[in-house]
Design an enzyme around this catalytic site. Structure first.
Site, PDB file in Angstrom:
ATOM      1  N   PRO A 298     -15.849  -4.683   1.806  1.00  0.00           N
ATOM      2  CG  PRO A 298     -15.289  -3.883   4.203  1.00  0.00           C
ATOM      3  CD  PRO A 298     -14.641  -4.135   3.029  1.00  0.00           C
TER       4      PRO A 298
ATOM      5  N   GLY B 222     -23.703  -2.279  -4.590  1.00  0.00           N
ATOM      6  CA  GLY B 222     -23.984  -2.155  -5.844  1.00  0.00           C
ATOM      7  C   GLY B 222     -25.446  -1.556  -5.791  1.00  0.00           C
TER       8      GLY B 222
ATOM      9  CE1 TYR C 241      -2.982  -2.929   0.277  1.00  0.00           C
ATOM     10  CE2 TYR C 241      -3.567  -2.509   2.539  1.00  0.00           C
ATOM     11  CZ  TYR C 241      -3.775  -3.269   1.342  1.00  0.00           C
ATOM     12  OH  TYR C 241      -4.450  -4.301   1.558  1.00  0.00           O
TER      13      TYR C 241
END
Length: 296
Positions: free
Chosen positions: A215, A219, A69
């Site tokens: 998590p 949609g 990251y």
């Protein structure tokens, strides 16, 4: 660190992780505290530091990051924000991805690389032993047993307390378990993506923490008029809180780690611990998510 917990959200339920101990199940994912494409410095490093500190002020004691990251930058920001780490706070990191540019992820599981990156994570996080080290991906070009063996060796050497895997199958979990105790598994899972249902069941049966990435993805269910949106209105909550509350109720081994670079979004996400889904709402969301999930 200043304690500003007034009007803070409730703490989530806890889970006992093998080789690691007890943590609250709603944690913080530190992928979004770096630049776009999970690459480079964030727009404001000071804000990123503040977000990490605020997470701990609000009771988060499990933070998930990775050497990839940034790369490196997320781990560095966590150390800048929290070192020396408050008692009980566990930092999980991952190795196994090389980054060559924004949104580019290349699995590398050569034992010497995994060992090198572990040493660098120890240095960046300023610790003598990593709380939890997870294999970010199993490299298909390297014998999986070689990758598992080096993780086992790192734990036996005291460089790592607990070990986990990311985006794996049940068969891969079983294979890794011959080398070390699996504390956590981190697979994509949310209301509309149940493709790792068998892995979740394995985690439940074997006392393994299941960390669902992406998590809060829901949609169209979270769009105006959708079942997540309607539940949020009834509960005076955000759609993200509802999606997270569903995960927390879905399984006692579920450990959501919503990530953000915004204090406002962080506080909203952690408010999911205050949300209680009744049986009917949980069932409605469960059915709607299953119906929206892609066919296998």
């Amino acid at each position: 660190m200043t304690d500003t917990t007034e009007n803070s959200p409730a703490l989530s339920p806890t889970i006992d992780l093998k080789d690691l101990g007890t943590v609250h199940r709603l944690g913080f994912g530190a992928m979004r505290i770096v630049g776009p494409g999970i690459w480079g410095e964030p727009e404001s490093r000071g804000t990123a530091v503040d977000v990490v500190r605020r997470a701990v002020e609000l009771g988060v004691d499990f933070i998930d990051t990775a050497d990839s990251y940034g790369p490196n930058i997320s781990e560095e920001i966590i150390a800048e924000a929290l070192y020396p780490y408050p008692d009980g706070v566990r930092i999980a990191t991952k190795v196994g991805f090389v980054r060559t540019g924004p949104d580019v992820w290349v699995p590398v599981g050569r034992p010497e690389y995994l060992r090198q990156q572990t040493a660098l994570s120890l240095r960046k996080l300023k610790v003598d032993s990593l709380d939890l080290l997870q294999l970010h991906r199993i490299d298909p070009k390297v014998d999986p047993e070689e990758q598992f063996a080096v993780l086992r060796d790192l734990q036996q050497e005291g460089k790592v307390k607990a070990l986990g895997l990311s985006q794996v199958s049940v068969a891969e979990l079983e294979a890794a378990s011959k080398f070390f105790t699996v504390s956590t598994v981190q697979n994509r899972y949310n209301l509309t993506d149940r493709s790792s249902e068998d892995v979740l069941k394995y985690a439940e049966d074997n006392g393994i923490g299941f960390i669902p990435w992406a998590p809060i993805s829901a949609g169209e269910l979270a769009q105006p008029g959708g079942p997540v949106d309607e539940a949020a209105k009834r509960l005076n909550a955000s759609t993200s809180q509802v999606a997270l509350a569903w995960l927390l109720r879905r399984s006692p081994v579920m450990m959501p780690i919503p990530g953000t670079g915004s204090i406002g979004h962080l506080e909203d996400n952690l408010g999911a611990a205050d949300i209680s889904l009744d049986d009917a709402t949980f069932a409605e969301l469960d059915a709607a998510g299953a119906a929206a999930a892609p066919a296998k």
